[in-house]
Design an enzyme around this catalytic site. Structure first.
Site, PDB file in Angstrom:
ATOM      1  N   ASP A  69       2.369  36.599 -32.050  1.00 21.96           N
ATOM      2  CA  ASP A  69       3.078  35.376 -31.244  1.00 21.96           C
ATOM      3  C   ASP A  69       2.885  35.357 -29.885  1.00 21.96           C
ATOM      4  O   ASP A  69       2.457  36.716 -29.325  1.00 21.96           O
ATOM      5  CB  ASP A  69       4.734  35.732 -31.689  1.00 21.96           C
ATOM      6  N   ASP A 112       0.292  32.761 -34.008  1.00 17.88           N
ATOM      7  CA  ASP A 112       1.531  32.588 -34.713  1.00 17.88           C
ATOM      8  C   ASP A 112       2.329  31.879 -33.353  1.00 17.88           C
ATOM      9  O   ASP A 112       1.595  31.000 -32.815  1.00 17.88           O
ATOM     10  CB  ASP A 112       2.277  33.776 -34.803  1.00 17.88           C
TER      11      ASP A 112
END
Length: 202
Positions: free
Chosen positions: A153, A172
């Site tokens: 992320d 992500d």
């Protein structure tokens, strides 16, 4: 330079001069409570990950150096000897190494995150646990690169935070905007296949 262990640092500031430093693949720096600032000078290349405690009102991670997770396996589970998470776990969000991890208290705290490049994160690159409404961030000139694994992320911005002039290569959710009173400007994203560029919640 060389191999480092930061478990017994007794100063508030950790300063990395230009050079190459590394932590073993079965270790991450769970920093003592007195540490509130990590500075990576230009030319500093640190293989490792930093986990801060919740004792300070103001935190800083600054400089134009690199923090790299290249020595870790994908999803390095601290409860499994830093090996890949056990197959019995559906995820290891609470147990896997994050490149930068913070724990928020119930009093107002701030983080200045500036200039640093995160390279090859093995899992989420930035995570906060605790009270998300009392942890305001000022982020600029922040880079994330080499995010080939899934679940790499970008960054979550907490209430009252600002993000400017930053670059994210992520695989992500890149910008997690779950909170209020946020500003993001001058952000460039190189997106891989998993997750959205902007996520507003679940």
């Amino acid at each position: 330079e060389g191999k480092i262990n930061l478990s017994n640092v007794n100063k508030g500031i950790i300063y990395f001069k230009p050079g190459i430093y590394y932590m073993d693949g079965n270790y991450h720096a769970y920093l003592p409570a007195n540490v509130y600032w990590v500075y990576l000078a230009p030319g500093a290349y640190v293989k490792g990950a930093f986990q801060f405690r919740d004792a300070k009102a103001n935190y800083k991670v600054t400089g134009y150096g690199v923090l790299s997770g290249e020595q870790y396996v994908y999803e390095p589970d601290k409860t499994n000897g830093y090996n890949h998470r056990l197959a019995s776990k559906s995820n290891c969000h609470g147990d896997c190494v994050k490149m930068l991890q913070f724990q928020s208290s119930n009093t107002q705290q701030t983080l200045r995150l500036q200039g640093v490049t995160i390279n090859e994160p093995p899992y989420h690159s930035f995570t906060l646990y605790g009270d998300e409404d009392s942890f305001a961030m000022d982020v600029s000139e922040y880079q994330q690169v080499g995010s080939w694994y899934w679940q790499t992320d970008g960054i979550e911005l907490y209430s009252g935070s600002n993000l400017a002039n930053s670059f994210f290569h992520a695989n992500d959710d890149v910008l997690k905007l779950y909170h209020s009173n946020l500003m993001a400007d001058g952000v460039v994203v190189w997106k891989n296949e998993n997750g959205p560029v902007i996520q507003f919640g679940w």
